[in-house]
Design an enzyme around this catalytic site. Structure first.
Site, PDB file in Angstrom:
ATOM      1  CG  ASP A  32       2.963  -2.641   2.687  1.00 44.78           C
ATOM      2  OD1 ASP A  32       1.888  -2.154   3.088  1.00 44.78           O
ATOM      3  OD2 ASP A  32       3.010  -3.688   2.037  1.00 44.78           O
TER       4      ASP A  32
ATOM      5  CD  GLU B 115       4.467  -3.496  -4.283  1.00 46.31           C
ATOM      6  OE1 GLU B 115       4.899  -4.432  -4.975  1.00 46.31           O
ATOM      7  OE2 GLU B 115       3.278  -3.415  -3.924  1.00 46.31           O
TER       8      GLU B 115
END
Length: 383
Positions: A71, A130
């Site tokens: 990520d 997120e």
């Protein structure tokens, strides 16, 4: 050109300076592309989708593909570490260690760019872990279809583990999560005349109280679930009856079935409260791509076997955690394994003081490079 520890630490610090919120990782994407394009290109193919980057490494046997995902987004946190390479973006920080994640991925990629793998590899630099289920968005966009992995791996840094330690387990590593957003709408009025109003403080309070019974009375005691309501807002002053109440929270569960059971109970309770207090209800239960991170039996057995036997790896078996990760969505579609990498910090993930130890980077690169080399030969032989 295999990136060594000195170069990797320099890259990590450059990435740490430029954190960006999910789906807005423009500088991060540009920096990553710059580094990826500086590697040997003989075996590489590169494409982008939104702020994601996909890199195919052409293997000797192209009939099987192993995936590796990192990520790339930051968090809306004001950094307080006072490090010389602190965030240069106001109110944004790599407080979850995604700068570490990206750097390890680049280290692994640099090895296979220089040493052709036995099978194809797909490296996924994924946005919006997120805040916006970036893994789910990427998967459903079709951008990954051409280079879809047959199995996939990823890690999350862990400040509670010693630097460089690899942690993993069979079954669920992280919980699946679901956001709760409940709004009760009645009628405001004068505090002296409750009969002419419909008090949403009372309705909201009943919702909060009844929610507490879900884990204690609906969840199997030998299983796990969490329902936390962290925000309750109603009214503006003490002598006015509140006509609206906004309540927000989260569900955590180690299986998708349990998550759905809890979601159903939250919905039933909210609807019951609305009926009891004759008010309107606006309810949003938003899970997105934050499924439980359920490790595949076969890939995880191979991973743990290697990590336990590798001379340069410290491995421990970890317990499940109630943290969430959108890699769970990809694991619901592709067999694979997620693991922890210890970064030894006295501050927790998402803290404005979070400062992972950079020595973990090379340890993560070496452990995963070693495993992926062995795994490639295993799957090539099995075929």
């Amino acid at each position: 050109m295999v990136l060594d520890e000195k170069k990797l630490i320099k890259i990590r610090r450059e990435l740490h300076k430029i954190p960006e919120i999910g789906m807005k990782e423009f500088k991060t994407q540009a920096k990553l592309l710059e580094i990826i394009k500086s590697l040997p290109q003989k075996y590489l193919e590169i494409k982008t989708w939104q702020t994601a980057i996909l890199v195919k490494v052409i293997g000797k046997d192209p009939t099987y593909t192993i995936g590796y995902r990192t990520d790339i987004d930051g968090l809306p946190v004001v950094e307080q570490t006072r490090l010389p390479f602190s965030s240069e973006n106001p109110a944004t920080m790599h407080a979850c260690g995604h700068d570490i994640h990206m750097t390890v991925a680049l280290g692994i990629l640099s090895f296979f760019a220089d040493n052709q793998p036995a099978v194809n590899m797909t490296f996924i630099f994924q946005p919006a872990e997120e805040n916006a289920s970036g893994g789910k968005q990427l998967y459903e966009s079709g951008a990954l279809d051409e280079w879809m992995p047959d199995e996939i791996y990823a890690f999350h840094d862990n400040p509670q583990l010693p630097m460089g330690v690899i942690g993993c387990r069979q079954g669920t590593l992280f919980a699946g999560t679901c956001e709760i957003h409940a709004r009760f709408i009645g009628e405001s009025g004068h505090a002296a005349f409750p009969q002419f109003a419909n008090d949403m403080v009372v309705a909201g309070a009943q919702f909060v109280n009844q929610i507490q019974t879900i884990v204690s009375r609906n969840v199997d005691p030998i299983q796990a679930g969490v329902v936390t309501l962290g925000h309750f807002e109603a009214g503006k002053t003490g002598n006015v009856i509140a006509g609206k109440a906004q309540i927000d929270g989260t569900i955590r569960a180690l299986t998708q079935d349990m998550n759905l059971l809890i979601q159903n109970r939250v919905r039933k309770i909210a609807e019951g409260v609305a009926a009891t207090y004759d008010c309107q209800l606006e309810l949003d239960l938003h899970q997105g791509g934050y499924y439980p991170v359920e490790n595949n039996v076969q890939t995880t057995a191979a991973f743990i076997k290697y990590m336990k036997s590798a001379a340069n790896v410290d491995f421990i078996e970890t317990r499940p955690a109630m943290t969430g990760e959108d890699f769970g969505f990809l694991l619901s579609k592709i067999p694979g394994t997620m693991f922890w990498l210890g970064v030894e910090s006295k501050y927790s993930l998402h803290s404005e003081f979070f400062a992972p130890k950079e020595g973990a980077i090379i340890k993560g690169v070496e452990a995963m490079t070693g495993f992926l080399r062995v795994r490639q030969h295993e799957v090539a032989t099995d075929k």
